[in-house]
Scaffold this motif. Structure first.
Motif, PDB file in Angstrom:
ATOM      1  N   MET A   1       0.820  -1.193   0.000  1.00 36.46           N
ATOM      2  CA  MET A   1       0.000   0.000   0.000  1.00 36.46           C
ATOM      3  C   MET A   1       0.865   1.259   0.000  1.00 36.46           C
ATOM      4  O   MET A   1       0.638   2.151  -0.806  1.00 36.46           O
ATOM      5  CB  MET A   1      -0.895  -0.064   1.251  1.00 36.46           C
ATOM      6  CG  MET A   1      -1.914   1.008   1.338  1.00 36.46           C
ATOM      7  SD  MET A   1      -3.150   0.904   0.064  1.00 36.46           S
ATOM      8  CE  MET A   1      -3.403   2.617  -0.207  1.00 36.46           C
ATOM      9  N   VAL A   2       1.840   1.289   0.915  1.00 38.92           N
ATOM     10  CA  VAL A   2       2.747   2.444   0.961  1.00 38.92           C
ATOM     11  C   VAL A   2       3.558   2.528  -0.337  1.00 38.92           C
ATOM     12  O   VAL A   2       3.794   3.614  -0.863  1.00 38.92           O
ATOM     13  CB  VAL A   2       3.658   2.384   2.209  1.00 38.92           C
ATOM     14  CG1 VAL A   2       4.740   3.450   2.155  1.00 38.92           C
ATOM     15  CG2 VAL A   2       2.830   2.565   3.479  1.00 38.92           C
ATOM     16  N   THR A   3       3.937   1.368  -0.867  1.00 39.80           N
ATOM     17  CA  THR A   3       4.695   1.353  -2.119  1.00 39.80           C
ATOM     18  C   THR A   3       3.873   1.970  -3.254  1.00 39.80           C
ATOM     19  O   THR A   3       4.391   2.767  -4.039  1.00 39.80           O
ATOM     20  CB  THR A   3       5.092  -0.096  -2.481  1.00 39.80           C
ATOM     21  OG1 THR A   3       5.878  -0.618  -1.414  1.00 39.80           O
ATOM     22  CG2 THR A   3       5.900  -0.156  -3.760  1.00 39.80           C
ATOM     23  N   ALA A   4       2.593   1.632  -3.318  1.00 37.20           N
ATOM     24  CA  ALA A   4       1.719   2.196  -4.357  1.00 37.20           C
ATOM     25  C   ALA A   4       1.563   3.702  -4.160  1.00 37.20           C
ATOM     26  O   ALA A   4       1.586   4.466  -5.134  1.00 37.20           O
ATOM     27  CB  ALA A   4       0.358   1.504  -4.326  1.00 37.20           C
ATOM     28  N   ALA A   5       1.423   4.135  -2.910  1.00 38.24           N
ATOM     29  CA  ALA A   5       1.293   5.566  -2.623  1.00 38.24           C
ATOM     30  C   ALA A   5       2.569   6.304  -3.033  1.00 38.24           C
ATOM     31  O   ALA A   5       2.514   7.388  -3.624  1.00 38.24           O
ATOM     32  CB  ALA A   5       0.993   5.782  -1.135  1.00 38.24           C
ATOM     33  N   ARG A   6       3.716   5.708  -2.728  1.00 34.13           N
ATOM     34  CA  ARG A   6       5.002   6.317  -3.087  1.00 34.13           C
ATOM     35  C   ARG A   6       5.128   6.424  -4.609  1.00 34.13           C
ATOM     36  O   ARG A   6       5.565   7.449  -5.137  1.00 34.13           O
ATOM     37  CB  ARG A   6       6.141   5.478  -2.501  1.00 34.13           C
ATOM     38  CG  ARG A   6       7.523   6.070  -2.724  1.00 34.13           C
ATOM     39  CD  ARG A   6       8.610   5.210  -2.096  1.00 34.13           C
ATOM     40  NE  ARG A   6       8.494   5.186  -0.651  1.00 34.13           N
ATOM     41  CZ  ARG A   6       8.467   4.073   0.093  1.00 34.13           C
ATOM     42  NH1 ARG A   6       8.560   2.889  -0.475  1.00 34.13           N
ATOM     43  NH2 ARG A   6       8.376   4.146   1.400  1.00 34.13           N
ATOM     44  N   ARG A   7       4.743   5.355  -5.312  1.00 31.28           N
ATOM     45  CA  ARG A   7       4.814   5.370  -6.780  1.00 31.28           C
ATOM     46  C   ARG A   7       3.930   6.469  -7.367  1.00 31.28           C
ATOM     47  O   ARG A   7       4.322   7.151  -8.309  1.00 31.28           O
ATOM     48  CB  ARG A   7       4.371   4.017  -7.345  1.00 31.28           C
ATOM     49  CG  ARG A   7       5.444   2.995  -7.357  1.00 31.28           C
ATOM     50  CD  ARG A   7       5.082   1.854  -8.323  1.00 31.28           C
ATOM     51  NE  ARG A   7       5.924   0.729  -8.007  1.00 31.28           N
ATOM     52  CZ  ARG A   7       5.490  -0.417  -7.514  1.00 31.28           C
ATOM     53  NH1 ARG A   7       4.211  -0.614  -7.317  1.00 31.28           N
ATOM     54  NH2 ARG A   7       6.324  -1.385  -7.243  1.00 31.28           N
ATOM     55  N   ALA A   8       2.716   6.608  -6.826  1.00 33.76           N
ATOM     56  CA  ALA A   8       1.792   7.628  -7.323  1.00 33.76           C
ATOM     57  C   ALA A   8       2.372   9.022  -7.136  1.00 33.76           C
ATOM     58  O   ALA A   8       2.304   9.856  -8.045  1.00 33.76           O
ATOM     59  CB  ALA A   8       0.441   7.504  -6.605  1.00 33.76           C
ATOM     60  N   LEU A   9       2.947   9.272  -5.961  1.00 36.88           N
ATOM     61  CA  LEU A   9       3.556  10.587  -5.710  1.00 36.88           C
ATOM     62  C   LEU A   9       4.742  10.833  -6.632  1.00 36.88           C
ATOM     63  O   LEU A   9       4.861  11.910  -7.226  1.00 36.88           O
ATOM     64  CB  LEU A   9       4.005  10.705  -4.253  1.00 36.88           C
ATOM     65  CG  LEU A   9       2.902  10.852  -3.210  1.00 36.88           C
ATOM     66  CD1 LEU A   9       3.504  10.818  -1.803  1.00 36.88           C
ATOM     67  CD2 LEU A   9       2.100  12.126  -3.431  1.00 36.88           C
ATOM     68  N   ASP A  10       5.624   9.840  -6.744  1.00 45.01           N
ATOM     69  CA  ASP A  10       6.822  10.024  -7.568  1.00 45.01           C
ATOM     70  C   ASP A  10       6.477  10.267  -9.031  1.00 45.01           C
ATOM     71  O   ASP A  10       7.128  11.051  -9.708  1.00 45.01           O
ATOM     72  CB  ASP A  10       7.766   8.820  -7.422  1.00 45.01           C
ATOM     73  CG  ASP A  10       8.435   8.769  -6.054  1.00 45.01           C
ATOM     74  OD1 ASP A  10       8.404   9.783  -5.324  1.00 45.01           O
ATOM     75  OD2 ASP A  10       8.980   7.703  -5.705  1.00 45.01           O
TER      76      ASP A  10
END
Length: 167
Positions: free
Chosen positions: A1-10
């Motif tokens: 979940m955090v990985t997906a959030a990080r990807r979206a932000l980046d």
């Protein structure tokens, strides 16, 4: 979940995180996403705080969609551990081999370790009640561990063992 959030932000692409929340939470998450992107652009010092805010918002909304309580991101919540990166790589490459190997090796090591403990504790004097209890605890521990692991392996996605997707 955090990985997906990080990807979206980046990537500055909200659509990368959108599938992780229910439709009813999309507007709240979109608002947080836009505020965080603005904070990220304001300076590098704001970025870690803004990112953490977005991760917490995304996880809270995701958990709400599952009907689960949200108790906040623990420090370890940002550490995905050893399995998630291997699972992500399997998805990216289209090959589950490394993931299967990691899970199989971990299972083999854990069961072997627990079984060796039982074997070691088995040879106690019948009059040594504390040793007998330790043996019973280890034996039942292996059985419960095996049962829970089997349930987890058969669980439908996000069901934590309560429902089975196949047989």
């Amino acid at each position: 979940m955090v990985t997906a959030a990080r990807r979206a932000l980046d990537a500055e692409d909200f659509n990368l995180i959108l599938p992780y929340v229910q439709e009813s939470s999309a507007a709240e998450l979109k608002s947080a996403f836009e505020r965080v992107l603005e904070a990220r652009r304001s300076g590098r010092s704001a970025r870690p705080v803004a990112d953490l805010y977005f991760y917490e918002t995304a996880v809270r909304l995701h958990r709400a969609g599952e009907g689960a309580a949200y108790t906040g991101l623990k420090p370890a919540g940002l550490d995905v551990g050893p399995v998630i990166p291997v699972a992500e790589e399997a998805i990216a490459t289209g090959s589950p081999d490394a993931l299967i190997r990691l899970l199989t090796d971990t299972l083999r090591d854990e069961v072997q370790h627990r079984f060796e403990r039982i074997r070691h504790l088995r040879h106690h004097s019948p009059t040594d009640i504390p040793a007998a209890r330790e043996y019973v605890e280890a034996m039942l521990g292996l059985e419960v561990y095996s049962h829970k692991l089997y349930q987890a392996m058969k669980a439908a996605p996000h069901q934590g063992g309560s429902e089975h997707h196949h047989g």
